[in-house]
Scaffold this active site. Structure first.
Site, PDB file in Angstrom:
ATOM      1  CG  ASP A  78      -1.765   0.157 -10.923  1.00 47.70           C
ATOM      2  OD1 ASP A  78      -1.758   0.274 -12.004  1.00 47.70           O
ATOM      3  OD2 ASP A  78      -2.240  -0.688 -10.193  1.00 47.70           O
ATOM      4  CG  MET A  99     -11.265   3.086  -4.890  1.00 46.17           C
ATOM      5  SD  MET A  99     -11.438   2.179  -6.504  1.00 46.17           S
ATOM      6  CE  MET A  99     -12.192   0.710  -6.008  1.00 46.17           C
ATOM      7  N   PRO A 121       0.737  -1.328   0.129  1.00 46.86           N
ATOM      8  CG  PRO A 121      -0.104  -1.019   2.041  1.00 46.86           C
ATOM      9  CD  PRO A 121       0.881  -1.793   1.198  1.00 46.86           C
ATOM     10  N   GLY A 162      -0.910  -1.206  -7.011  1.00 45.40           N
ATOM     11  CA  GLY A 162      -0.928  -0.966  -5.557  1.00 45.40           C
ATOM     12  C   GLY A 162      -1.542  -2.197  -4.930  1.00 45.40           C
ATOM     13  N   GLY A 163      -1.147  -2.251  -3.617  1.00 47.14           N
ATOM     14  CA  GLY A 163      -1.676  -3.136  -2.628  1.00 47.14           C
ATOM     15  C   GLY A 163      -1.612  -4.412  -3.168  1.00 47.14           C
ATOM     16  CG  ASP A 164      -3.845  -8.668  -3.726  1.00 51.23           C
ATOM     17  OD1 ASP A 164      -3.211  -9.508  -3.503  1.00 51.23           O
ATOM     18  OD2 ASP A 164      -4.956  -9.069  -4.352  1.00 51.23           O
ATOM     19  CB  THR A 171      -5.369  -5.485   0.173  1.00 52.50           C
ATOM     20  OG1 THR A 171      -6.156  -4.641  -0.561  1.00 52.50           O
ATOM     21  CG2 THR A 171      -5.680  -6.145   1.370  1.00 52.50           C
ATOM     22  CB  ALA A 172      -5.230  -0.351   0.870  1.00 54.55           C
ATOM     23  CE  LYS A 217      -7.509   2.017 -15.904  1.00 55.46           C
ATOM     24  NZ  LYS A 217      -7.272   0.726 -15.967  1.00 55.46           N
TER      25      LYS A 217
HETATM   26  N1  SAH Z   1      -5.441  -3.061  -5.209  1.00 58.35           N
HETATM   27  C1  SAH Z   1      -5.418  -2.059  -4.194  1.00 58.35           C
HETATM   28  C2  SAH Z   1      -6.579  -1.162  -4.308  1.00 58.35           C
HETATM   29  C3  SAH Z   1      -6.759  -0.508  -5.362  1.00 58.35           C
HETATM   30  S1  SAH Z   1      -8.208   0.674  -5.248  1.00 58.35           S
HETATM   31  C4  SAH Z   1      -5.086  -2.589  -2.822  1.00 58.35           C
HETATM   32  O1  SAH Z   1      -5.070  -3.829  -2.691  1.00 58.35           O
HETATM   33  O2  SAH Z   1      -4.897  -1.865  -1.979  1.00 58.35           O
HETATM   34  C5  SAH Z   1      -7.474   1.979  -4.835  1.00 58.35           C
HETATM   35  C6  SAH Z   1      -7.873   2.651  -3.462  1.00 58.35           C
HETATM   36  O3  SAH Z   1      -7.330   1.761  -2.423  1.00 58.35           O
HETATM   37  C7  SAH Z   1      -7.950   4.096  -2.851  1.00 58.35           C
HETATM   38  O4  SAH Z   1      -8.778   4.958  -3.451  1.00 58.35           O
HETATM   39  C8  SAH Z   1      -8.005   3.900  -1.487  1.00 58.35           C
HETATM   40  O5  SAH Z   1      -9.147   3.566  -1.098  1.00 58.35           O
HETATM   41  C9  SAH Z   1      -6.960   2.610  -1.290  1.00 58.35           C
HETATM   42  N2  SAH Z   1      -5.719   2.842  -1.017  1.00 58.35           N
HETATM   43  C10 SAH Z   1      -4.633   2.080  -1.752  1.00 58.35           C
HETATM   44  N3  SAH Z   1      -3.445   2.413  -1.056  1.00 58.35           N
HETATM   45  C11 SAH Z   1      -3.869   3.211  -0.220  1.00 58.35           C
HETATM   46  C12 SAH Z   1      -3.199   3.757   1.017  1.00 58.35           C
HETATM   47  N4  SAH Z   1      -1.737   3.666   0.937  1.00 58.35           N
HETATM   48  N5  SAH Z   1      -3.733   4.648   1.935  1.00 58.35           N
HETATM   49  C13 SAH Z   1      -4.946   4.416   1.961  1.00 58.35           C
HETATM   50  N6  SAH Z   1      -5.923   3.876   0.980  1.00 58.35           N
HETATM   51  C14 SAH Z   1      -5.261   3.229   0.019  1.00 58.35           C
END
Ligand code: SAH
Length: 285
Positions: free
Chosen positions: A41, A178, A18, A96-98, A126-127, A64
């Site tokens: 991303d 989001m 994240p 980002g995240g997962d 994931t976030a 995006k």
């Molecule tokens: N694949 C990503 C999510 C993508 S959708 C995952 O697994 O985390 C993008 C959303 O993820 C953002 O709008 C927010 O709600 C969340 N997000 C991603 N990184 C973040 C962070 N560092 N802090 C807070 N929210 C985050």
């Protein structure tokens, strides 16, 4: 045909975590150190791209950011995967995240499968998990919640009354991705359907980065105190009894900063993506 296939590369669909670059998995790190091409991303730490990717690798940002009306069309991203894999390159598609949670991975999987391109999927933090850990919120703390749901209110579709009722009444922890723009409406709906006064709402901005901020209060107090608030992207929302545990168990102070950790997407960048990035060793360079 057979001979052509020998030159097919491979695509690694990997989560970058994240924000904190140290939340990258060892496996993703190993592939980044080998990759010829990294298609990334927006919500990926610059440190990962600067320090963990081979110096001569091609890095292609395909961010995006719908709130800013800027985005690389998914079809362009699909084309990039195919184009580079068909040149025999090792491509890391960094998300980002997962890699799978609230991502367009399905489009990319379909594209790769349709073209017979080999791939692997590497999970990431994931976030929801990163934000909860760095805010000090145990998502399924015993006695507070026995389940956690990953949700989004981004599309603001007319959701059925029974859905809202369930969200308001459940003891499951609710994590919204989001959803910070329509947060006021989200809270109004939950109040309308009778969410309990023992539920808290935590808003976590730029989680796991040095610019992280956490705002937290009982959900019934949110609108009088914070209606109309704007949050720095990306923002995650955690609702449930467990959010109250942030108060005694937070271990990282909020930064107090509204600066962006992740660079916003430049509105026109998407148009140039395909043309601007060519291999140093290619005739087109
Ligand atoms: N694949 C990503 C999510 C993508 S959708 C995952 O697994 O985390 C993008 C959303 O993820 C953002 O709008 C927010 O709600 C969340 N997000 C991603 N990184 C973040 C962070 N560092 N802090 C807070 N929210 C985050």
């Amino acid at each position: 045909m057979k001979e052509e296939n020998q030159h097919i590369g491979k695509v690694i669909l990997a989560g970058a975590g994240p924000g904190d670059p140290e939340l990258l998995t060892v496996k993703a790190l190993r592939y980044l150190q080998k990759a010829d091409v990294v298609i990334t991303d927006r919500l990926v730490s610059d440190v990962i791209l600067q320090e963990y990717v081979r110096k001569d690798a091609l890095i292609i940002p395909v961010g995006k950011q719908c709130s800013k009306g800027a985005s690389t069309p998914q079809s362009d991203i699909n084309d990039l995967l195919v184009e580079h894999a068909n040149r025999g390159k090792l491509v890391v598609r960094l998300k980002g995240g997962d890699a799978s949670i609230f991502s367009n991975i399905l489009d990319e999987l379909r594209t790769l499968a349709a073209h017979g391109i080999p791939y692997e999927i590497i999970p990431g933090v994931t976030a929801a998990l990163g934000a909860a850990a760095y805010a000090g919120i145990p998502l399924t703390a015993r006695g507070y919640s026995t389940a956690v749901r990953f949700l989004t209110y981004y599309k603001k579709e007319a959701l059925h009354e029974s859905y809202w009722k369930d969200l308001a009444q459940t003891d499951d922890t609710l994590v919204f991705y989001m959803s910070s723009d329509p947060l006021d409406q989200l809270v109004e709906k939950l109040l309308q359907y009778g969410i309990g006064a023992d539920k808290w709402l935590a808003v976590i901005e730029q989680a796991t980065t040095p610019l992280q901020n956490v705002y937290n209060c009982p959900i019934h107090d949110y609108l009088p105190a914070a209606r109309g608030s704007h949050y720095t992207s990306p923002t995650l929302i955690i609702i449930g009894k467990v959010a109250a545990l942030q108060v005694p168990f937070q271990w990282m102070a909020s930064s107090g900063s509204k600066e962006n950790y992740f660079a916003p997407v430049a509105p026109k960048a998407a148009d140039n993506t395909l043309k601007r990035y060519v291999y140093a060793d290619s005739a087109e360079a």
